[in-house]
Scaffold this motif. Structure first.
Motif, PDB file in Angstrom:
ATOM      1  N   ARG A 145       3.834   5.479   7.619  1.00 54.90           N
ATOM      2  CA  ARG A 145       2.722   4.973   8.428  1.00 54.90           C
ATOM      3  C   ARG A 145       2.674   3.449   8.449  1.00 54.90           C
ATOM      4  O   ARG A 145       1.755   2.875   9.033  1.00 54.90           O
ATOM      5  N   LEU A 146       3.638   2.805   7.817  1.00 51.06           N
ATOM      6  CA  LEU A 146       3.702   1.351   7.757  1.00 51.06           C
ATOM      7  C   LEU A 146       4.845   0.835   8.623  1.00 51.06           C
ATOM      8  O   LEU A 146       5.742   1.598   8.990  1.00 51.06           O
ATOM      9  N   PRO A 147       4.838  -0.453   8.957  1.00 49.21           N
ATOM     10  CA  PRO A 147       6.020  -1.025   9.608  1.00 49.21           C
ATOM     11  C   PRO A 147       7.238  -0.842   8.700  1.00 49.21           C
ATOM     12  O   PRO A 147       7.091  -0.597   7.495  1.00 49.21           O
ATOM     13  N   PRO A 148       8.442  -0.954   9.249  1.00 45.37           N
ATOM     14  CA  PRO A 148       9.633  -0.791   8.416  1.00 45.37           C
ATOM     15  C   PRO A 148       9.599  -1.705   7.188  1.00 45.37           C
ATOM     16  O   PRO A 148       9.350  -2.909   7.308  1.00 45.37           O
ATOM     17  N   LEU A 149       9.833  -1.118   6.035  1.00 45.06           N
ATOM     18  CA  LEU A 149       9.721  -1.851   4.776  1.00 45.06           C
ATOM     19  C   LEU A 149      11.088  -2.356   4.320  1.00 45.06           C
ATOM     20  O   LEU A 149      12.056  -1.594   4.282  1.00 45.06           O
ATOM     21  N   ASP A 163      -2.861   1.429  -7.535  1.00 46.78           N
ATOM     22  CA  ASP A 163      -3.152   2.594  -6.703  1.00 46.78           C
ATOM     23  C   ASP A 163      -4.663   2.697  -6.541  1.00 46.78           C
ATOM     24  O   ASP A 163      -5.386   2.933  -7.513  1.00 46.78           O
ATOM     25  N   VAL A 164      -5.164   2.492  -5.320  1.00 45.34           N
ATOM     26  CA  VAL A 164      -6.618   2.494  -5.099  1.00 45.34           C
ATOM     27  C   VAL A 164      -6.975   3.380  -3.904  1.00 45.34           C
ATOM     28  O   VAL A 164      -7.513   2.911  -2.897  1.00 45.34           O
ATOM     29  N   PRO A 165      -6.706   4.679  -3.977  1.00 43.36           N
ATOM     30  CA  PRO A 165      -7.043   5.562  -2.861  1.00 43.36           C
ATOM     31  C   PRO A 165      -8.552   5.708  -2.686  1.00 43.36           C
ATOM     32  O   PRO A 165      -9.335   5.450  -3.598  1.00 43.36           O
ATOM     33  N   GLY A 166      -8.921   6.149  -1.507  1.00 42.71           N
ATOM     34  CA  GLY A 166     -10.328   6.367  -1.167  1.00 42.71           C
ATOM     35  C   GLY A 166     -10.524   6.078   0.313  1.00 42.71           C
ATOM     36  O   GLY A 166     -10.811   6.977   1.096  1.00 42.71           O
ATOM     37  N   HIS A 167     -10.354   4.825   0.686  1.00 44.49           N
ATOM     38  CA  HIS A 167     -10.402   4.449   2.107  1.00 44.49           C
ATOM     39  C   HIS A 167      -9.260   5.137   2.850  1.00 44.49           C
ATOM     40  O   HIS A 167      -9.464   5.756   3.901  1.00 44.49           O
ATOM     41  N   THR A 168      -8.060   5.013   2.330  1.00 44.58           N
ATOM     42  CA  THR A 168      -6.909   5.831   2.727  1.00 44.58           C
ATOM     43  C   THR A 168      -6.268   6.341   1.456  1.00 44.58           C
ATOM     44  O   THR A 168      -6.483   5.792   0.364  1.00 44.58           O
ATOM     45  N   VAL A 169      -5.440   7.361   1.574  1.00 42.15           N
ATOM     46  CA  VAL A 169      -4.830   7.915   0.366  1.00 42.15           C
ATOM     47  C   VAL A 169      -3.659   7.069  -0.120  1.00 42.15           C
ATOM     48  O   VAL A 169      -3.261   7.169  -1.283  1.00 42.15           O
ATOM     49  N   GLY A 170      -3.107   6.225   0.741  1.00 41.09           N
ATOM     50  CA  GLY A 170      -1.981   5.391   0.346  1.00 41.09           C
ATOM     51  C   GLY A 170      -2.337   3.943   0.077  1.00 41.09           C
ATOM     52  O   GLY A 170      -1.446   3.095  -0.027  1.00 41.09           O
ATOM     53  N   HIS A 171      -3.616   3.639  -0.050  1.00 39.01           N
ATOM     54  CA  HIS A 171      -4.072   2.261  -0.219  1.00 39.01           C
ATOM     55  C   HIS A 171      -3.629   1.707  -1.574  1.00 39.01           C
ATOM     56  O   HIS A 171      -3.756   2.367  -2.597  1.00 39.01           O
ATOM     57  N   ASP A 213      -5.544  -2.863  11.907  1.00 41.79           N
ATOM     58  CA  ASP A 213      -6.097  -4.206  11.731  1.00 41.79           C
ATOM     59  C   ASP A 213      -5.600  -4.889  10.460  1.00 41.79           C
ATOM     60  O   ASP A 213      -6.043  -5.994  10.130  1.00 41.79           O
ATOM     61  N   HIS A 214      -4.663  -4.245   9.764  1.00 43.44           N
ATOM     62  CA  HIS A 214      -4.014  -4.871   8.607  1.00 43.44           C
ATOM     63  C   HIS A 214      -2.502  -5.001   8.779  1.00 43.44           C
ATOM     64  O   HIS A 214      -1.864  -5.690   7.979  1.00 43.44           O
ATOM     65  N   ILE A 215      -1.941  -4.362   9.802  1.00 44.87           N
ATOM     66  CA  ILE A 215      -0.480  -4.385   9.954  1.00 44.87           C
ATOM     67  C   ILE A 215      -0.003  -4.779  11.349  1.00 44.87           C
ATOM     68  O   ILE A 215       1.191  -5.016  11.550  1.00 44.87           O
ATOM     69  N   THR A 244      -1.428  -3.670   2.277  1.00 53.24           N
ATOM     70  CA  THR A 244      -2.289  -2.847   1.434  1.00 53.24           C
ATOM     71  C   THR A 244      -2.429  -1.413   1.932  1.00 53.24           C
ATOM     72  O   THR A 244      -2.526  -0.488   1.128  1.00 53.24           O
ATOM     73  N   HIS A 245      -2.455  -1.234   3.260  1.00 58.45           N
ATOM     74  CA  HIS A 245      -2.604   0.112   3.801  1.00 58.45           C
ATOM     75  C   HIS A 245      -2.242   0.100   5.287  1.00 58.45           C
ATOM     76  O   HIS A 245      -1.978  -0.964   5.863  1.00 58.45           O
ATOM     77  N   HIS A 246      -2.248   1.273   5.903  1.00 59.02           N
ATOM     78  CA  HIS A 246      -1.609   1.447   7.200  1.00 59.02           C
ATOM     79  C   HIS A 246      -2.483   1.154   8.410  1.00 59.02           C
ATOM     80  O   HIS A 246      -1.990   1.201   9.549  1.00 59.02           O
TER      81      HIS A 246
END
Length: 246
Positions: A83-87, A108-116, A58-60, A53-55
């Motif tokens: 900013r993510l592991p290799p996709l 697309d749900v930005p706010g917490h992060t821009v790429g969320h 604690d999520h990746i 979901t985002h970078h």
């Protein structure tokens, strides 16, 4: 058949989710390898993909170990790939992807992060919102603006009311205390918190209808002051939660 969701508690207060249907299993976010791999052993089947979901770590952070153990592909927002592991599969927010036998919307749900991003499984009535719409709350605005988060929450709130909202953390104690401080007369909120405290139900998942009845950030219109529009009320509430110590 609708997908089956298995909630996995990770770290101190994170949730990950294993989703199974049509002979496929996918994982939503990867906070901690051991409980996720144990959960996979319990339910059986091969892990086909990890949907991120985002970078935030604690999520990746468990992606490398889970990939090494399972060979799963890694899917995530291509716009945030740096900013993510290799996709293995770069997704585009606002488009669809096939998973677990159904068409899944990448929201697309930005706010917490821009790429969320969030993942909506409409045929199964599920949405995985991580740190955008959270149980009784919403994510802190680390990168985005109040306007972005309010727009994201408004679009999530427009999903069918019976959609099961699977969020990224168990923050029920803090979120619930803040919600009561701004919405003390809300009987549905008190009943939900009493049930969670009594161990009668988990903090997450919850239906969207329940979030709309108890989550102060989705109730910004109802909690607005006379001189506030909903965005201004949301921004005030979000700032209030940032400084809340109840």
């Amino acid at each position: 058949m609708p997908a089956t969701v298995h909630t996995i508690r990770c770290l101190t207060d994170n949730y990950a989710y294993l989703v199974q249907a049509s002979g496929q299993t996918v994982l939503i976010d990867a906070p901690e390898a051991a409980p996720i791999l144990a959960g996979l052993d319990r339910i059986g089947g091969r892990l086909d993909a990890i949907l991120l979901t985002h970078h935030h770590d604690d999520h990746i952070q468990a992606v490398p170990r889970i990939v090494a153990a399972t060979g799963a592909q890694v899917w995530g927002n291509g716009a945030d790939a740096h900013r993510l592991p290799p996709l293995d599969r770069a997704l585009s927010a606002g488009t669809d992807v096939a998973a677990c036998g159904e068409t899944v919307a990448v929201l697309d749900v930005p706010g917490h992060t821009v790429g969320h991003v969030a993942f909506h499984f409409p045929a199964s009535g599920l949405v995985f919102t991580a740190d955008s719409l959270m149980a009784l709350g919403c994510g802190r605005l680390f990168e985005g603006t109040a306007a972005q988060m309010w727009d994201s929450l408004s679009r999530l709130a427009a999903l069918p009311d019976d959609t099961l909202v699977c969020s990224g953390h168990d923050y029920c104690r803090g979120n619930g205390a803040f919600a009561l401080s701004v919405d003390p007369g809300n009987a549905a909120l008190r009943a939900r918190l009493d049930a969670v405290t009594a161990g009668q139900r988990p903090c997450s998942p919850a239906t969207l209808a329940e979030e709309k009845a108890t989550n102060p950030f989705l109730r910004a219109r109802d909690l607005a002051r006379p001189d506030e529009d909903p965005l201004a009320a949301f921004a005030r509430l979000r700032a209030g939660k940032d400084g809340f110590r109840g």
